[in-house]
Design a protein around this motif. Structure first.
Motif, PDB file in Angstrom:
ATOM      1  N   LYS A 204       0.812  -1.266   0.031  1.00 55.40           N
ATOM      2  CA  LYS A 204       0.059   0.187  -0.046  1.00 55.40           C
ATOM      3  C   LYS A 204       0.792   1.319  -0.047  1.00 55.40           C
ATOM      4  N   ALA A 205       1.877   1.276   0.808  1.00 56.43           N
ATOM      5  CA  ALA A 205       3.012   2.493   0.964  1.00 56.43           C
ATOM      6  C   ALA A 205       3.455   2.546  -0.297  1.00 56.43           C
ATOM      7  N   THR A 206       4.243   1.606  -0.838  1.00 58.60           N
ATOM      8  CA  THR A 206       4.819   1.559  -2.136  1.00 58.60           C
ATOM      9  C   THR A 206       4.008   2.286  -3.200  1.00 58.60           C
ATOM     10  N   GLN A 207       2.616   1.765  -3.517  1.00 52.99           N
ATOM     11  CA  GLN A 207       1.794   2.004  -4.354  1.00 52.99           C
ATOM     12  C   GLN A 207       1.356   3.499  -4.211  1.00 52.99           C
ATOM     13  N   VAL A 208       1.227   4.222  -3.030  1.00 57.30           N
ATOM     14  CA  VAL A 208       0.827   5.492  -2.771  1.00 57.30           C
ATOM     15  C   VAL A 208       1.954   6.503  -3.213  1.00 57.30           C
TER      16      VAL A 208
END
Length: 183
Positions: free
Chosen positions: A167-171
């Motif tokens: 999730k953090a990587t995508q954001v």
């Protein structure tokens, strides 16, 4: 205390045994990364034949070894290098974090910066982050808890840091691609 090319070693003797504790060059963030126990030169054959006992291991003084390790000149050089790297990592995200509300990009960037600082061996990354973004350490700590709760950062038991989640990587990727990122 002995230095070698990649770290330094502290030696203790317990009865018939020599205990060597090794740390890599850099900040002392915990116990040694390697411990070896060998028969001491001139140790009585009968003591060596019995092997290493739990008593020998219990008498190992890690606290004293860590205190001694913290005085190593190699540590000071390593701390200067870590400080420079942490400052560099933090300052690249500092502008965004200082001017951003508690949004998805803020939480993902905060988590990524915190992880980087912890991975570099920064002692107490939360106060460093707080100073870089102009917020109180308690606020940054609360935001990191929120980042964990909302799925941006995993927990590492008993240590600073964690891993960034998908999730953090995508954001972060979406934020950077949109041109909103200041990187």
């Amino acid at each position: 205390m002995e230095a070698n090319e990649s770290g330094f070693e502290i030696t203790q003797q317990q009865g018939a045994w020599v205990i060597r504790m090794w740390w890599p060059t850099g900040p002392i963030t915990g116990g040694p990364q390697r411990i070896t126990v060998e028969a001491a030169e001139g140790a009585a054959t009968r003591d060596v034949a019995r092997g290493i006992s739990t008593t020998v291991l219990r008498r190992l003084d890690l606290a004293a070894a860590m205190k001694l390790a913290e005085t190593a000149p190699e540590l000071q050089q390593g701390m200067e290098e870590v400080t420079a790297k942490v400052e560099e990592a933090g300052s690249s995200a500092g502008l965004l974090l200082a001017n951003e509300g508690v949004s998805e990009p803020y939480l993902a960037t905060l988590a990524a910066t915190y992880k980087t600082m912890a991975d570099l061996g920064a002692p107490a990354p939360v106060p460093w982050l707080a100073r870089l973004i102009g917020r109180r350490p308690e606020t940054v700590k609360d935001h990191l808890k929120r980042a964990r709760r909302e799925g941006y950062l995993t927990t590492v038991a008993g240590k600073a840091g964690g891993d960034l989640t998908e999730k953090a990587t995508q954001v972060l990727a979406a934020f950077t691609e949109s041109g909103d990122g200041r990187n």
